[in-house]
Structure formats: C-alpha cells, structure tokens
Design an enzyme around this catalytic site. Sequence first.
Site, PDB file in Angstrom:
ATOM      1  N   CYS A   1       8.158 -97.133 -93.612  1.00 52.57           N
ATOM      2  CA  CYS A   1       7.520 -95.990 -93.720  1.00 52.57           C
ATOM      3  C   CYS A   1       7.672 -95.121 -92.603  1.00 52.57           C
ATOM      4  CB  CYS A   1       5.801 -95.691 -94.236  1.00 52.57           C
ATOM      5  SG  CYS A   1       5.193 -94.590 -94.002  1.00 52.57           S
TER       6      CYS A   1
ATOM      7  N   GLY B   1      14.187 -92.220-105.564  1.00 55.52           N
ATOM      8  CA  GLY B   1      14.333 -91.423-105.037  1.00 55.52           C
ATOM      9  C   GLY B   1      15.460 -89.827-105.478  1.00 55.52           C
TER      10      GLY B   1
ATOM     11  N   THR C   1       7.691 -88.193-106.311  1.00 59.47           N
ATOM     12  CA  THR C   1       7.429 -86.818-105.839  1.00 59.47           C
ATOM     13  C   THR C   1       7.411 -86.387-107.788  1.00 59.47           C
ATOM     14  OG1 THR C   1       8.296 -86.950-104.041  1.00 59.47           O
ATOM     15  CG2 THR C   1       7.454 -85.208-104.906  1.00 59.47           C
TER      16      THR C   1
END
Length: 300
Positions: free
Chosen positions: A130, A243, A266
């Site tokens: 992270c 991703g 996302t």
Amino acid sequence: MADLSVEIGGLRLKNPVLTASGTFGYGVEYADFIPLDGLGGIIVKGTTLNPREGNDYPRMVETASGMLNCVGLQNKGVDYFCEYIYPQIKNIDTNMIVNVSGSSPDEYAECAARIDALDKIPAIELNISCPNVKHGGMAFGVSCKGAASVVKAVRASYHKTLIVKLSPNVTDITEIARAVEAEGADSVSLINTIMGMAIDIEKRKPLLSIGTGGLSGPAVKPIALRMVWQVAKAVKIPVIGLGGICNAHDAIEFLMAGATAIEVGTANFIDPTVSIKVRDGINVWLDRHGCKSVREIALS
C-alpha cells in the site's frame, strides 16, 4: 451455463470475480445492490493490528480515467473486526477474505493469527504494497528481502490460504512474486495502486493532504495487465489480476493474460452492481465461444 469455478491455493471460488479491498467496505454495505453470495469472494477493507485514523482530508481526488487516494488504511483494528464485523459477515455464502496490513513483520503476523482463529474466514490478502501509509507496507513491498520477511512471519502464524498483494512501484515485479512464493504464499494478487499526484494550480498546493496517493481505475489497466502477464509466467502459484477492471471485457483480458481470478475495485464506486455484471459477462463470452469452463480462457 459454463463452469465458472476456480481454485486459489485450495480455496474454491464459485466464480473468478472478487471485490477489491478498500472499495467494497465489509460487503454488507452492498447487500441492497447485489446478491453477495453471487460473487466468488469479497475482500474486505484493510485491517491492522491496532486502530488507525488514516490520513487527513482531503484524501480522495478524481483524475483522468481514474482516482487518487491516500486514505491511509483507516480502520478500528483487528479486535474490533473480530468482535463486531465478523458476526455480521460470517454467514455470507461466499469466501470472505480479510486484507491485512502492518508496520512490522510481527504486527502482520499477530494480526493474521487473530484472523486465523475465525472459522468462516478462509483466506487473507496480505497487503505489503500500500503506497498510502508513511511506514510499513511500501517499505516491505518494494524489495525481495522485505516482502519475503513479512510473508515468512505470517506463514508461521497463519494456516489458511495466503494471498499476497504486490506493489507495481518496483523495478521488476516478477522478482517480488518469486520471493513471496518461496516463503509460502498460496497466491499473489496484483496490482495495487500506482503512486501518483494531482495539484490545485489556483491554490498552488497538492490536492491530497499528504501530497501523493495511489492511482487506480481504467488509467492503470494496461500496466496491470502487463504485470499480471509477466508474473503468471514467472510463478507456479495462482495469480489474481486487478487494476482498472470495469466490465467483463476487461476481466477476460486479465484471465487471458494468465490470471486465475480477478478483483473489481474502483468501478464499484461508479456502479455498485458492476461485479455481478462482470460475472455474467464472462459467462456470456464463454457460451458464445463454446467454452465449458472459465479455465479454458487462454491466449491462443
């Protein structure tokens, strides 16, 4: 309907679609939008040994074809998770996977050990990569020695399926993948966010409170796809690809590149039903191409 089931280090998934940590809460937040048991797995938000406040606001900003975040692993700690969150999610009929982070190998190992005791949590995803914390994850994820040290410590205290999430902010991601495989990782997931930045040109200062943050979303997909392809050829353990996946087309690209399963991240912020749409879209593609199993997807 084709057989969508896959296996990750002995962990059976009813389909290859998981949700990415940090984008799906603890899963229950999305129960009004999709049947949670329709997913292959849910990776809940990052959990650390001790509570974390995270970074100051602002810590999220939209950018071209994606978003930047520097949330900083805000959470109430593993004991809170075990006492209050686990009872809410333990009976969801899918693989509930906990993302684990820490600032030292001992912290990682202790946090993982406490989760190991939870019967209905069959796996953890170890966050060694992270980029949103000042100490801990980033330092371990960028070197073979650092990554291996965390995995070795966790493997000694954790006895279920161990997935290791890799950082793209490295020179050669295949070296890191091989290092964690050698220390007992059952699978690797990649990629985590790419370090980025945005600036307010009127105020003349960064848009994020700590200056930089992790870039995610469609903008990172070509990089993620390339890295998954490289790592899948470099290791023998299963690879989970993520991703910038926004639809079934994206997911199938990752599966063709060598991923056994994928994570949707996302895109959940844009469409809370996207993960189920990805699952169904994969099935449609398999039927259209006469495939009986998702495991038949491969580059020709």
